[in-house]
Write a protein that holds these residues in place. Sequence first.
Motif, short mmCIF file in Angstrom:
data_model
loop_
_atom_site.label_atom_id
_atom_site.label_comp_id
_atom_site.label_asym_id
_atom_site.label_seq_id
_atom_site.Cartn_x
_atom_site.Cartn_y
_atom_site.Cartn_z
N LEU A 46 -5.12 10.42 0.31
CA LEU A 46 -3.97 11.12 0.88
C LEU A 46 -2.77 10.19 1.01
N GLY A 47 -3.00 8.99 1.47
CA GLY A 47 -1.91 8.02 1.61
C GLY A 47 -1.28 7.69 0.27
N GLN A 48 -2.11 7.54 -0.76
CA GLN A 48 -1.58 7.26 -2.10
C GLN A 48 -0.77 8.44 -2.63
N LYS A 49 -1.26 9.65 -2.36
CA LYS A 49 -0.51 10.84 -2.79
C LYS A 49 0.83 10.89 -2.06
N TYR A 50 0.79 10.64 -0.75
CA TYR A 50 2.03 10.64 0.02
C TYR A 50 3.02 9.61 -0.54
N SER A 51 2.54 8.41 -0.86
CA SER A 51 3.41 7.38 -1.43
C SER A 51 4.07 7.85 -2.72
N SER B 45 0.82 -1.21 0.00
CA SER B 45 0.00 0.00 0.00
C SER B 45 0.86 1.27 0.00
N ALA B 46 1.97 1.21 0.73
CA ALA B 46 2.88 2.36 0.82
C ALA B 46 3.81 2.47 -0.39
N ALA C 134 14.10 13.61 -1.10
CA ALA C 134 15.23 14.18 -1.84
C ALA C 134 15.31 15.69 -1.63
N LEU C 135 14.17 16.37 -1.71
CA LEU C 135 14.17 17.82 -1.52
C LEU C 135 14.54 18.20 -0.09
N SER C 136 14.08 17.42 0.87
CA SER C 136 14.41 17.68 2.27
C SER C 136 15.90 17.48 2.53
N ILE C 137 16.46 16.43 1.97
CA ILE C 137 17.90 16.19 2.11
C ILE C 137 18.68 17.32 1.45
N GLY C 138 18.23 17.75 0.28
CA GLY C 138 18.88 18.87 -0.41
C GLY C 138 18.80 20.14 0.41
N ALA C 139 17.63 20.40 0.99
CA ALA C 139 17.47 21.60 1.82
C ALA C 139 18.37 21.53 3.05
N ALA C 140 18.44 20.35 3.67
CA ALA C 140 19.31 20.20 4.85
C ALA C 140 20.77 20.40 4.49
N LYS C 141 21.17 19.91 3.33
CA LYS C 141 22.56 20.08 2.88
C LYS C 141 22.85 21.55 2.61
N VAL D 272 4.64 11.04 -3.70
CA VAL D 272 5.54 12.19 -3.58
C VAL D 272 6.63 12.00 -2.54
N GLU D 273 6.56 10.94 -1.74
CA GLU D 273 7.54 10.75 -0.66
C GLU D 273 8.98 10.74 -1.15
#
Length: 171
Positions: free
Chosen positions: A116-121, A37-38, A129-136, A123-124
């Motif tokens: 919502l869960g399907q959308k999250y799956s 599902s995820a 990747a964007l969060s890691i890029g922002a943190a870097k 775009v996750e």
Amino acid sequence: MAAATAAAMVLSLAQAATAQETFSDEHIAAAREAVRSAQAIRAFDDVLPLMAERTRGLFIQNDPANTGMIDEVVTDVALKLADRRPELNRVVYEVWARRFTVEELKELAAFYNTPLGQKYSRVEPELRALSIGAAKQWGDAISTEMVTLVREELTKRQEAQQTQPTEAPAQ
């Protein structure tokens, strides 16, 4: 490459733990449904093709005259190894089973089956990747600022030491 590394890590960690731990059929079924599902194992879909491409490149680099035969053999071997994909899936199910109860896995599956869960799956991976890029990017900026501030403070303190009168040694 990251997917291949992640798959190797999952397999090695899970194999050690699996030797000590068994799960009920219900627990594995709940984990399978939550993972499905995820869409949590789709990241591993490219592992075998990437390994085949890397293997192909390695052999062609060493023997470019046999490129055709190498392509054929690598493809044949990769197709045979594709039958072993359920091994990876089972390890992932066990990883999830180790961290969630049957009830929690059922709740996760229910969530991931909602719109919502399907959308999250979907775009996750991008969010990660964007969060890691922002943190870097943030870390790089903070690092630069830290170096600048430390350099300025050290310069002030060194200048202050140089302008302080030195005491004459006691006699």
